[in-house]
Design a protein around this motif. Structure first.
Motif, mmCIF file in Angstrom:
data_model
loop_
_atom_site.group_PDB
_atom_site.id
_atom_site.type_symbol
_atom_site.label_atom_id
_atom_site.label_comp_id
_atom_site.label_asym_id
_atom_site.label_seq_id
_atom_site.Cartn_x
_atom_site.Cartn_y
_atom_site.Cartn_z
ATOM 1 N N ASN A 529 0.826 -1.206 0.000
ATOM 2 C CA ASN A 529 0.000 0.000 0.000
ATOM 3 C C ASN A 529 0.860 1.255 0.000
ATOM 4 O O ASN A 529 0.510 2.254 -0.657
ATOM 5 C CB ASN A 529 -0.928 0.006 1.215
ATOM 6 C CG ASN A 529 -1.978 1.104 1.137
ATOM 7 O OD1 ASN A 529 -2.847 1.087 0.279
ATOM 8 N ND2 ASN A 529 -1.871 2.078 2.028
ATOM 9 N N GLN A 530 1.982 1.230 0.721
ATOM 10 C CA GLN A 530 2.889 2.380 0.706
ATOM 11 C C GLN A 530 3.427 2.620 -0.709
ATOM 12 O O GLN A 530 3.538 3.767 -1.157
ATOM 13 C CB GLN A 530 4.040 2.137 1.682
ATOM 14 C CG GLN A 530 3.612 2.132 3.139
ATOM 15 C CD GLN A 530 4.737 1.725 4.076
ATOM 16 O OE1 GLN A 530 5.878 2.111 3.889
ATOM 17 N NE2 GLN A 530 4.413 0.925 5.080
ATOM 18 N N TYR A 532 1.907 1.752 -3.456
ATOM 19 C CA TYR A 532 0.769 2.233 -4.245
ATOM 20 C C TYR A 532 0.538 3.721 -4.011
ATOM 21 O O TYR A 532 0.271 4.482 -4.956
ATOM 22 C CB TYR A 532 -0.477 1.430 -3.891
ATOM 23 C CG TYR A 532 -1.757 1.992 -4.478
ATOM 24 C CD1 TYR A 532 -1.957 1.995 -5.855
ATOM 25 C CD2 TYR A 532 -2.744 2.527 -3.659
ATOM 26 C CE1 TYR A 532 -3.124 2.521 -6.401
ATOM 27 C CE2 TYR A 532 -3.921 3.045 -4.196
ATOM 28 C CZ TYR A 532 -4.095 3.041 -5.566
ATOM 29 O OH TYR A 532 -5.250 3.571 -6.113
ATOM 30 N N GLU A 533 0.634 4.153 -2.764
ATOM 31 C CA GLU A 533 0.440 5.573 -2.454
ATOM 32 C C GLU A 533 1.502 6.431 -3.143
ATOM 33 O O GLU A 533 1.212 7.534 -3.631
ATOM 34 C CB GLU A 533 0.475 5.797 -0.933
ATOM 35 C CG GLU A 533 -0.718 5.203 -0.191
ATOM 36 C CD GLU A 533 -2.037 5.843 -0.611
ATOM 37 O OE1 GLU A 533 -2.038 7.055 -0.923
ATOM 38 O OE2 GLU A 533 -3.059 5.143 -0.637
ATOM 39 N N ARG A 534 2.733 5.934 -3.212
ATOM 40 C CA ARG A 534 3.775 6.669 -3.927
ATOM 41 C C ARG A 534 3.448 6.746 -5.411
ATOM 42 O O ARG A 534 3.644 7.777 -6.064
ATOM 43 C CB ARG A 534 5.136 5.993 -3.723
ATOM 44 C CG ARG A 534 5.786 6.288 -2.395
ATOM 45 C CD ARG A 534 7.250 5.861 -2.411
ATOM 46 N NE ARG A 534 7.405 4.429 -2.573
ATOM 47 C CZ ARG A 534 7.420 3.551 -1.568
ATOM 48 N NH1 ARG A 534 7.293 3.978 -0.321
ATOM 49 N NH2 ARG A 534 7.552 2.269 -1.798
ATOM 50 N N LYS A 536 0.525 6.795 -6.803
ATOM 51 C CA LYS A 536 -0.553 7.760 -7.029
ATOM 52 C C LYS A 536 -0.041 9.199 -7.004
ATOM 53 O O LYS A 536 -0.569 10.062 -7.703
ATOM 54 C CB LYS A 536 -1.649 7.600 -5.963
ATOM 55 C CG LYS A 536 -2.491 6.352 -6.119
ATOM 56 C CD LYS A 536 -3.803 6.476 -5.349
ATOM 57 C CE LYS A 536 -3.566 6.689 -3.870
ATOM 58 N NZ LYS A 536 -4.847 6.760 -3.120
ATOM 59 N N LYS A 537 1.005 9.451 -6.212
ATOM 60 C CA LYS A 537 1.499 10.822 -6.059
ATOM 61 C C LYS A 537 2.436 11.244 -7.175
ATOM 62 O O LYS A 537 2.696 12.430 -7.352
ATOM 63 C CB LYS A 537 2.222 10.954 -4.715
ATOM 64 C CG LYS A 537 1.304 10.857 -3.510
ATOM 65 C CD LYS A 537 2.089 10.956 -2.215
ATOM 66 C CE LYS A 537 1.182 10.805 -1.011
ATOM 67 N NZ LYS A 537 1.958 10.844 0.261
#
Length: 538
Positions: A529-530, A532-534, A536-537
């Motif tokens: 998830n970490q 994935y969050e990167r 998205k940014k």
């Protein structure tokens, strides 16, 4: 996933590379120093554009993975001879079979005796983060900016390339395999093929649901569609069941972000990442495939047969369906098949879950810290992201292995088409994972056939709305994520096979999921998830 020596060695490699990082060199500066015979050492003057790349000849050592279908000695292949003459860059190809690629590549990195570059070496994003942070692979950002105009332009046109290649430390450590997103048949790759002659003989229409596919396979087994009076037809053939599971996941609503991440997608109910092999719908999928297995609708040796053996058996025209690029190797039966569409599952879901990101392989080419000519090496590689270089890489030599037609299109020569071995004299792309840009104009392999193009057109309406490229991981995440992924993947593969074959009853499903939890699935998904969050940014 079977335990592989390369995976077992990874923990050792991670420890050893930390020690080696301080010892690995590679200058990349200094003036050209001519050797006897005209070859130079040290940094040679590099032309920013045009050819030759360097005025004095240099030699680079490339480590490369060799597929079984690729030429045995790339040093003798015509495109590399011609490209060396064009560039003044001679490449000494050091090949290793893909079956042992990971192990030998990691041993080289652990031992410190590095080649100048890794070509067709199948680095994952985790590999790149690890070896880049250790200093064994060099950052390419500035080299791309100054010496890779073709690749730089490609990144500007397709931002997903930069997103997929940039590690959390901000560095790019590799050049990728990149497919034109509009060339869907090649992005898809292997497909599920249905025997249209068998369909006609059985009086059946092409399957559109998983139940119709099951009924078709049963009819192939019992209905003698080849009309020889023998029960010799094989309803479904492939090497392993993984391809079929990936194909059918979308019939249960799984794999909604494509197959670059085959075990993780987005749960539409929660909006959170989902580990597919632990989802109840995956259990239903396994129960469906278990039914096919129990009723002997697969080639008997499906769990052990090799891909080349599947192709050899296909020449007898006995397959009702199979999973591969196409049927071109099936001789007189190559036109018997049509590409299957995405199938509707029991819950009404219909999705092509095997969709891939056009950033097919993030780690196709990497330059090591031992390389004395990184600028020249980058220019050497950048050519294959141009239309001219892509044509050379995939087609070979003009008027020898390919011709230019009056309309400007290119095609292989008649001799190339007639003799499968002829192409090995000219090109090395067979097997994939190469650093190059592939387009419909410059590639005329199997995926460009009319049957493949038609199959892709059928599938395209059921493509996921978003297909994730590879994610990237920080140095702090790499060791733990790799350890978890190795263990969890091995267990998932083991239990998937057991559920399919019936060696594990489905009453064990809850215990299977509980075991995944004990193995650290929650921590694994937190790291995922970490990443994935990167993504998205970016």
């Amino acid at each position: 996933m079977k335990w592989k020596k390369g995976a077992q060695l990874l923990t050792t490699v991670l420890m050893v590379t930390g020690i080696l990082a301080g010892c690995s060199g590679g200058s990349g500066n200094g003036q050209a120093e001519e050797k006897p015979g005209g070859e130079s050492s040290g940094k040679s003057s590099v032309s920013a554009t045009g050819f030759p790349i360097v005025q004095q000849p240099i030699t680079l050592n490339f480590f490369a993975g060799q597929a079984a279908s690729a030429p045995p000695d790339w040093n003798k292949v015509e495109i590399w001879k011609e490209y060396a003459a064009k560039t003044n860059v001679n490449v000494n190809w050091q090949l290793t079979p893909v079956d042992s690629l990971t192990e030998k590549r990691n041993l080289l990195l652990a031992g410190g005796d590095l080649p100048d570059a890794f070509h067709t070496a199948r680095f994952t994003s985790v590999d790149l983060a690890n070896y880049g942070a250790q200093g064994l692979l060099i950052p390419l950002n500035d080299l791309i900016d100054q010496y890779a105009p073709n690749f730089k332009a490609l990144m500007e046109k397709h931002p997903e390339i930069k997103k997929g290649l940039t590690m959390p430390d901000g560095n790019i450590y590799s050049l990728p395999t990149f497919y034109d997103p509009d060339f869907k048949s090649v992005v898809i790759g292997s497909e599920l093929w249905i025997n249209k002659k068998f369909l006609s003989a059985l009086g059946m229409k092409e399957p559109t649901t998983t139940e119709e596919f099951y009924q078709y396979l049963k009819a192939v087994k019992t209905g003698d569609p080849n009309g020889n009076g023998k029960n010799d037809e094989i309803p479904y053939a492939a090497s392993g069941v993984g391809g079929l599971l990936d194909q059918l996941k979308g019939s249960w609503g799984l794999g909604n972000r494509g197959n670059t991440h085959p075990r993780v997608d987005m749960d539409p109910d929660t909006g959170k990442l989902r580990f597919i092999p632990a989802d109840p719908k995956y259990k239903e999928l396994l129960q469906y495939v278990n039914r096919l297995y129990k009723e002997n609708l697969f080639i008997p040796e499906i769990l052990t047969i090799k891909g080349n053996e599947v192709l050899a058996k296909g020449k007898d025209g006995l397959y009702g369906s199979f999973m591969y690029t196409n049927a071109d190797t099936f001789g007189d039966h190559k036109d018997d098949y049509t590409g299957a569409n995405a199938l509707t599952g029991p819950g009404g879901e219909r999705l092509f879950s095997r969709a891939r990101s056009p950033l097919v392989d993030a780690g196709a080419f990497a330059i090591t810290s031992s390389n004395k000519y990184p600028e020249a090496t980058m220019r050497w590689a950048d050519y294959f992201y141009s239309e001219e270089g892509s044509t050379m890489f995939f087609m070979g030599i003009k008027d020898k292995s390919y011709v230019v037609k009056p309309d400007g299109s290119v095609d292989y020569t008649d001799e190339y088409k007639a003799d499968p071995e002829f192409g090995k004299k000219y090109v090395t792309w067979a097997g994939g994972y190469y650093p190059a840009m592939l387009t419909a104009k410059t590639f005329k392999g199997g995926e460009s056939s009319p049957a493949n193009l038609e199959a892709a057109k059928k599938i395209e309406p059921y493509y996921p709305e978003e297909v994730w490229p590879p994610f990237t991981y920080t140095q702090d995440e790499v060791a733990r994520f790799t350890s978890l992924e190795t263990d969890i993947s091995a267990y998932v593969e083991e239990m998937t096979t057991k559920f399919v074959t019936g060696d594990a009853p489905f009453s064990e499903w809850d215990n299977y999921v509980a075991t995944l939890k004990k193995m650290g699935l929650d921590e694994y998904m937190d790291i995922y998830n970490q990443a994935y969050e990167r993504y998205k940014k970016e």
